[in-house]
Write an enzyme that holds these catalytic residues in place. Structure first.
Site, short mmCIF file in Angstrom:
data_model
loop_
_atom_site.label_atom_id
_atom_site.label_comp_id
_atom_site.label_asym_id
_atom_site.label_seq_id
_atom_site.Cartn_x
_atom_site.Cartn_y
_atom_site.Cartn_z
N HIS A 134 0.84 -1.21 0.00
CA HIS A 134 0.00 0.00 0.00
C HIS A 134 0.87 1.25 0.00
O HIS A 134 1.62 1.51 0.94
CB HIS A 134 -0.93 -0.01 1.22
CG HIS A 134 -2.01 -1.03 1.10
ND1 HIS A 134 -2.52 -1.74 2.17
CD2 HIS A 134 -2.67 -1.47 -0.01
CE1 HIS A 134 -3.47 -2.56 1.73
NE2 HIS A 134 -3.58 -2.42 0.41
N GLU A 137 1.57 3.95 2.91
CA GLU A 137 2.02 3.52 4.24
C GLU A 137 3.55 3.60 4.33
O GLU A 137 4.25 2.60 4.47
CB GLU A 137 1.48 2.11 4.49
CG GLU A 137 -0.05 2.08 4.46
CD GLU A 137 -0.66 0.68 4.36
OE1 GLU A 137 0.07 -0.31 4.54
OE2 GLU A 137 -1.87 0.59 4.08
N HIS A 265 2.15 -3.51 7.00
CA HIS A 265 1.14 -2.48 6.72
C HIS A 265 1.10 -1.47 7.85
O HIS A 265 1.77 -1.64 8.87
CB HIS A 265 -0.25 -3.11 6.56
CG HIS A 265 -0.40 -3.91 5.30
ND1 HIS A 265 -1.07 -3.43 4.19
CD2 HIS A 265 0.05 -5.13 4.96
CE1 HIS A 265 -1.02 -4.32 3.22
NE2 HIS A 265 -0.34 -5.38 3.66
N GLU A 339 0.20 -4.32 11.39
CA GLU A 339 -0.22 -2.92 11.22
C GLU A 339 0.61 -2.13 12.22
O GLU A 339 0.48 -2.28 13.43
CB GLU A 339 -1.72 -2.76 11.53
CG GLU A 339 -2.65 -3.52 10.57
CD GLU A 339 -2.82 -2.84 9.21
OE1 GLU A 339 -2.34 -1.71 9.04
OE2 GLU A 339 -3.44 -3.47 8.32
O1 0X9 Z 1 -6.92 -3.61 4.29
C1 0X9 Z 1 -5.78 -4.10 4.25
O2 0X9 Z 1 -5.31 -4.60 3.25
C2 0X9 Z 1 -4.93 -4.09 5.52
N1 0X9 Z 1 -5.12 -2.90 6.27
S1 0X9 Z 1 -4.57 -1.48 5.71
O3 0X9 Z 1 -5.05 -0.42 6.58
N2 0X9 Z 1 -3.00 -1.47 5.81
O4 0X9 Z 1 -4.96 -1.33 4.35
C3 0X9 Z 1 -5.36 -5.24 6.39
C4 0X9 Z 1 -5.41 -6.57 5.73
C5 0X9 Z 1 -5.73 -7.60 6.73
N3 0X9 Z 1 -6.24 -8.78 6.13
C6 0X9 Z 1 -5.41 -9.77 5.76
N4 0X9 Z 1 -4.14 -9.59 5.83
N5 0X9 Z 1 -5.98 -10.89 5.37
ZN ZN Z 2 -1.90 -1.62 4.07
#
Ligand code: 0X9
Ligand code: ZN
Length: 429
Positions: A134, A137, A265, A339
């Site tokens: 992303h 980030e 992330h 995260e």
């Molecule tokens: O939405 C996402 O892809 C991630 N959060 S973010 O705020 N960085 O965009 C979380 C993804 C969590 N789900 C999996 N990893 N399966």
């Molecule tokens: Zn992300």
């Protein structure tokens, strides 16, 4: 609210409350909507402008003498300049190479750290770390660079890192969305997706919805992923439609022993494990919980910060086509999404180093617990697979009186060694 903004910054709705980024137009709509709201950050653009002004003063210097690397955010040129210099100083253990090209033709680069060690198996388990799916980030790329640097140079001569390199290899893609990352430096600080031209006036596929496992499921959350190309969580025209996810997944498939995979992330201080596509526990939910707990304790021990851990579906929100589900289901690796620290997608630069330090402790614990579990003792013929041929070879060596088969180390070869081998084999160790 979803007609006003599709950019929710909180991870869900808690007690009827959620956080969104909205445009000036959106704000006008919000004022007329009758929805109750508070303004948390009046003008995030002002903050971005201040960051830009500060960063531009050093913009084109690949290295700024006297200014510590982790004191501020870095462009991809600056990050790779540092990584290549470090790699060049460690030619025996470190390799960098190109694994493919992004939609706009930028090189996707990987870096590996692998000690050729008499102590280890030739097919040590591998840990993979994916640094920046992303674009916005930014802190992820800094933290991932820090992890690479620590493992590669071990500046404090930490015996844990030394021991780990005898037991494990590491592969990283520190900037897995190079086009999106570039775009956040030149055009739009909070761009999330890659830069695919979707052909209808919209741009970008969310790489973390594009992986070919349980792709394209309609799940009950605004951030779960969807088929609208204008959405921030657009999953693409097909699974693995994007060259970035293709390059990374092909890289992983080249390593039969990827046993730990981490997606970095931000933000939210969370340690998420499979599944993203269903609330049901995975078959190794107990292992994930044990690792999550150890990582949580480790993080707290560094700077006192609390990170929650849990199943991705419930601890953050449902997702389809997210990478960690693929790493686990198809890649055969234990997987986590971190995260990192906020607040927001633009944490003050003084957060970079402490955030990297505390989460590196979690990386080490994840790696150690993985190495403990996948020792490959029972890969007797060293082909990096567990097959009946390992049993055949062991029995042959045992029959020939080869003392390597003295697995319980009591100086004699007997049935107890065979029992040890059988149990290791059954545990796939
Ligand atoms: O939405 C996402 O892809 C991630 N959060 S973010 O705020 N960085 O965009 C979380 C993804 C969590 N789900 C999996 N990893 N399966
Ligand atoms: Zn992300």
């Amino acid at each position: 609210m979803e007609s006003i903004s599709d950019d929710m910054w909180s991870h869900g709705i808690t007690d009827g409350h959620a956080e969104y980024r909205i445009s000036p137009d959106g704000f006008a709509k919000l004022q007329n909507s009758g929805l109750r709201f508070d303004v948390l950050i009046d003008n995030i653009q002002a903050q971005v402008d201040a960051d830009n002004a500060r960063l531009r003063t050093h913009a084109f210097a690949l290295e700024v003498p006297g200014r510590p690397f982790y004191a501020d955010y870095k462009t991809q040129e600056q990050i790779w300049y540092r990584l290549e210099a470090l790699a060049a100083a460690h030619p025996d253990t470190v390799q960098t190479w190109t694994i493919g090209q992004s939609v706009q033709g930028r090189d996707m680069r990987a870096i590996s750290i692998s000690r050729d060690s008499a102590a280890g198996s030739p097919c040590k388990p591998v840990m993979f770390i994916n640094g920046l799916q992303h674009a916005r980030e930014w802190i992820n790329a800094m933290a991932t660079t820090y992890y690479i640097e620590q493992i590669m140079t071990n500046p404090s001569n930490d015996p844990r890192i030394d021991a780990l390199l005898d037991r494990m290899d590491f592969v990283f893609v520190p900037i897995s969305n190079p086009d999106g990352f570039e775009y956040t430096w030149t055009n739009e600080r909070f761009w999330r997706k890659n830069r695919r031209d979707n052909g209808n006036g919209t741009f970008g596929v969310d790489l973390n919805r594009n992986w070919d496992y349980q792709w394209g499921l309609t799940l009950p959350h605004g951030s779960a992923g969807n088929a609208n190309p204008n959405s921030g969580v657009y999953w693409g025209s097909a699974p693995f439609s994007e060259p970035e996810t293709v390059a990374i997944s092909n890289l992983l498939l080249q390593y039969p022993n990827v046993r730990a995979a981490l997606d970095v992330h931000s933000y939210g201080q969370l340690l998420l494990h499979p599944w993203g596509f269903t609330p049901d526990p995975s078959s190794e939910d107990g292992d994930f919980t044990a690792i999550g707990e150890q990582m949580q304790i480790g993080i707290k021990s560094i700077h006192g910060k609390h990170y929650n851990y849990g199943r991705s579906y419930t601890a953050i929100y449902p997702t389809s086509g997210a990478s960690i589900d693929w790493y686990y289901a198809v890649g055969g690796a234990w997987s986590f999404t971190f995260e990192l620290r906020g607040p927001s997608f633009a944490p003050p630069p003084d957060q970079i180093l402490p955030c990297a330090e505390e989460t590196f402790e979690a990386v080490l614990r994840f790696a150690e617990m993985t190495a403990d579990n996948f020792r490959f003792v029972a890969d007797w013929n060293r082909d990096c697979k567990h097959t009946v041929f390992d049993q055949i070879e062991f029995v042959a060596d045992y029959g020939a009186g080869n003392m390597e088969c003295d697995l319980n180390g009591d100086g004699v070869l007997n049935i107890f060694d065979y029992i040890v081998f059988t149990s290791l084999f059954e545990e796939r160790r």
